[in-house]
Design a protein around this motif. Sequence first.
Motif, PDB file in Angstrom:
ATOM      1  N   LEU A  33     -39.664  59.811  55.924  1.00  0.00           N
ATOM      2  CA  LEU A  33     -39.089  60.906  56.706  1.00  0.00           C
ATOM      3  C   LEU A  33     -38.250  60.408  57.889  1.00  0.00           C
ATOM      4  CD1 LEU A  33     -42.110  63.383  56.735  1.00  0.00           C
ATOM      5  CD2 LEU A  33     -40.037  63.500  55.332  1.00  0.00           C
ATOM      6  N   PHE A  34     -38.188  59.098  58.090  1.00  0.00           N
ATOM      7  CA  PHE A  34     -37.444  58.542  59.223  1.00  0.00           C
ATOM      8  C   PHE A  34     -35.969  58.947  59.188  1.00  0.00           C
ATOM      9  CE2 PHE A  34     -35.222  55.053  61.506  1.00  0.00           C
ATOM     10  CZ  PHE A  34     -35.771  55.284  62.764  1.00  0.00           C
ATOM     11  N   THR A  35     -35.450  59.227  58.015  1.00  0.00           N
ATOM     12  CA  THR A  35     -34.064  59.701  57.875  1.00  0.00           C
ATOM     13  C   THR A  35     -33.793  60.881  58.802  1.00  0.00           C
ATOM     14  OG1 THR A  35     -34.062  59.046  55.553  1.00  0.00           O
ATOM     15  CG2 THR A  35     -32.417  60.682  56.209  1.00  0.00           C
ATOM     16  N   TYR A  36     -34.811  61.690  59.037  1.00  0.00           N
ATOM     17  CA  TYR A  36     -34.653  62.936  59.796  1.00  0.00           C
ATOM     18  C   TYR A  36     -35.034  62.785  61.268  1.00  0.00           C
ATOM     19  CZ  TYR A  36     -34.393  64.303  54.988  1.00  0.00           C
ATOM     20  OH  TYR A  36     -34.017  64.367  53.670  1.00  0.00           O
ATOM     21  N   ASP A  37     -35.427  61.600  61.668  1.00  0.00           N
ATOM     22  CA  ASP A  37     -35.914  61.342  63.019  1.00  0.00           C
ATOM     23  C   ASP A  37     -34.762  61.089  63.982  1.00  0.00           C
ATOM     24  OD1 ASP A  37     -37.151  60.036  65.345  1.00  0.00           O
ATOM     25  OD2 ASP A  37     -38.928  59.843  64.089  1.00  0.00           O
ATOM     26  N   ILE A  38     -34.893  61.582  65.194  1.00  0.00           N
ATOM     27  CA  ILE A  38     -33.881  61.375  66.232  1.00  0.00           C
ATOM     28  C   ILE A  38     -33.711  59.889  66.546  1.00  0.00           C
ATOM     29  CG2 ILE A  38     -33.519  61.687  68.721  1.00  0.00           C
ATOM     30  CD1 ILE A  38     -34.228  64.633  68.320  1.00  0.00           C
ATOM     31  N   GLU A  84     -26.577  63.740  60.966  1.00  0.00           N
ATOM     32  CA  GLU A  84     -27.265  64.562  61.967  1.00  0.00           C
ATOM     33  C   GLU A  84     -26.819  66.017  61.875  1.00  0.00           C
ATOM     34  OE1 GLU A  84     -26.424  62.528  65.662  1.00  0.00           O
ATOM     35  OE2 GLU A  84     -27.115  60.641  64.795  1.00  0.00           O
ATOM     36  N   ARG A  85     -25.514  66.238  61.700  1.00  0.00           N
ATOM     37  CA  ARG A  85     -25.001  67.613  61.561  1.00  0.00           C
ATOM     38  C   ARG A  85     -25.529  68.270  60.295  1.00  0.00           C
ATOM     39  NH1 ARG A  85     -20.679  65.376  64.079  1.00  0.00           N
ATOM     40  NH2 ARG A  85     -19.604  64.701  62.212  1.00  0.00           N
ATOM     41  N   LEU A  86     -25.576  67.521  59.197  1.00  0.00           N
ATOM     42  CA  LEU A  86     -26.089  68.057  57.936  1.00  0.00           C
ATOM     43  C   LEU A  86     -27.536  68.493  58.097  1.00  0.00           C
ATOM     44  CD1 LEU A  86     -25.856  68.596  54.861  1.00  0.00           C
ATOM     45  CD2 LEU A  86     -26.612  66.225  54.522  1.00  0.00           C
ATOM     46  N   ILE A  87     -28.346  67.635  58.695  1.00  0.00           N
ATOM     47  CA  ILE A  87     -29.764  67.960  58.889  1.00  0.00           C
ATOM     48  C   ILE A  87     -29.902  69.223  59.730  1.00  0.00           C
ATOM     49  CG2 ILE A  87     -31.936  67.195  59.946  1.00  0.00           C
ATOM     50  CD1 ILE A  87     -30.982  64.274  59.265  1.00  0.00           C
ATOM     51  N   ILE A 138     -34.854  74.252  57.199  1.00  0.00           N
ATOM     52  CA  ILE A 138     -35.849  73.442  56.488  1.00  0.00           C
ATOM     53  C   ILE A 138     -37.083  74.247  56.107  1.00  0.00           C
ATOM     54  CG2 ILE A 138     -35.109  71.149  57.184  1.00  0.00           C
ATOM     55  CD1 ILE A 138     -37.901  72.778  58.988  1.00  0.00           C
ATOM     56  N   ASN A 139     -37.158  75.499  56.534  1.00  0.00           N
ATOM     57  CA  ASN A 139     -38.250  76.374  56.106  1.00  0.00           C
ATOM     58  C   ASN A 139     -37.846  77.218  54.902  1.00  0.00           C
ATOM     59  OD1 ASN A 139     -40.308  75.665  58.083  1.00  0.00           O
ATOM     60  ND2 ASN A 139     -38.796  76.411  59.542  1.00  0.00           N
ATOM     61  N   ASN A 140     -36.645  76.970  54.384  1.00  0.00           N
ATOM     62  CA  ASN A 140     -36.146  77.620  53.180  1.00  0.00           C
ATOM     63  C   ASN A 140     -36.170  76.578  52.072  1.00  0.00           C
ATOM     64  OD1 ASN A 140     -33.771  77.960  51.250  1.00  0.00           O
ATOM     65  ND2 ASN A 140     -33.840  79.991  52.203  1.00  0.00           N
ATOM     66  N   GLU A 141     -36.933  76.821  51.019  1.00  0.00           N
ATOM     67  CA  GLU A 141     -37.136  75.816  49.978  1.00  0.00           C
ATOM     68  C   GLU A 141     -35.817  75.346  49.359  1.00  0.00           C
ATOM     69  OE1 GLU A 141     -39.392  75.310  45.691  1.00  0.00           O
ATOM     70  OE2 GLU A 141     -40.236  76.710  47.159  1.00  0.00           O
ATOM     71  N   LYS A 142     -34.912  76.246  49.077  1.00  0.00           N
ATOM     72  CA  LYS A 142     -33.633  75.884  48.460  1.00  0.00           C
ATOM     73  C   LYS A 142     -32.837  74.940  49.371  1.00  0.00           C
ATOM     74  CE  LYS A 142     -29.432  78.061  46.583  1.00  0.00           C
ATOM     75  NZ  LYS A 142     -28.433  77.392  47.392  1.00  0.00           N
ATOM     76  N   THR A 160     -37.206  65.445  65.360  1.00  0.00           N
ATOM     77  CA  THR A 160     -36.242  65.494  64.267  1.00  0.00           C
ATOM     78  C   THR A 160     -34.955  66.207  64.659  1.00  0.00           C
ATOM     79  OG1 THR A 160     -36.987  67.620  63.409  1.00  0.00           O
ATOM     80  CG2 THR A 160     -38.161  65.649  62.613  1.00  0.00           C
ATOM     81  N   TYR A 161     -33.996  66.116  63.770  1.00  0.00           N
ATOM     82  CA  TYR A 161     -32.746  66.856  63.912  1.00  0.00           C
ATOM     83  C   TYR A 161     -32.861  68.259  63.329  1.00  0.00           C
ATOM     84  CZ  TYR A 161     -30.485  62.499  65.171  1.00  0.00           C
ATOM     85  OH  TYR A 161     -30.132  61.345  65.804  1.00  0.00           O
ATOM     86  N   PHE A 162     -34.039  68.622  62.834  1.00  0.00           N
ATOM     87  CA  PHE A 162     -34.205  69.960  62.278  1.00  0.00           C
ATOM     88  C   PHE A 162     -33.904  70.982  63.364  1.00  0.00           C
ATOM     89  CE2 PHE A 162     -37.784  67.979  59.542  1.00  0.00           C
ATOM     90  CZ  PHE A 162     -36.867  67.526  58.607  1.00  0.00           C
ATOM     91  N   SER A 163     -33.236  72.056  62.991  1.00  0.00           N
ATOM     92  CA  SER A 163     -32.847  73.070  63.977  1.00  0.00           C
ATOM     93  C   SER A 163     -34.022  73.953  64.390  1.00  0.00           C
ATOM     94  CB  SER A 163     -31.699  73.925  63.442  1.00  0.00           C
ATOM     95  OG  SER A 163     -32.064  74.519  62.220  1.00  0.00           O
ATOM     96  N   GLU A 164     -35.124  73.893  63.654  1.00  0.00           N
ATOM     97  CA  GLU A 164     -36.330  74.646  64.006  1.00  0.00           C
ATOM     98  C   GLU A 164     -37.551  73.847  63.556  1.00  0.00           C
ATOM     99  OE1 GLU A 164     -35.454  77.114  60.034  1.00  0.00           O
ATOM    100  OE2 GLU A 164     -34.290  77.175  61.838  1.00  0.00           O
TER     101      GLU A 164
END
Length: 119
Positions: A14-19, A28-31, A36-40, A88-92
């Motif tokens: 999961l380090f790919t998603y880590d700040i 970073e923009r893509l992430i 990420i709470n939407n399965e699709k 993470t770079y996740f928006s939520e």
Amino acid sequence: MKRKPSMSIIRGLLFTYDIENTDDPERERLIASKNINNEKELIELFDELTKPEFLSYTKSEQEWFIESIEHYLAIDDNFDAAFKTMATYFSEPVTNQQAFMRVLLECLKQYNGTHKSQK
């Protein structure tokens, strides 16, 4: 030789998603653009970013990732050890960490070619 399940290898995947992993503004923009709470959308993110990294590992290492996630899901772990130690770079925030890991597991099995149930 079978390896013991490891939360640290899951964190590593999961380090790919880590700040802390700050070398690619496009990534970073893509992430940040995905819900990420939407399965699709989560699957789209895994296909884009996790799949290439996962496929760079040996089959044995790939199986270790899969078996580790399966183990922690089977014992009803909440995956705090993976998620609470990284920003993470996740928006939520991830609202259901087990659901996130189940989606990741299914994606990894598909990438590995073991998507059929093998137990």
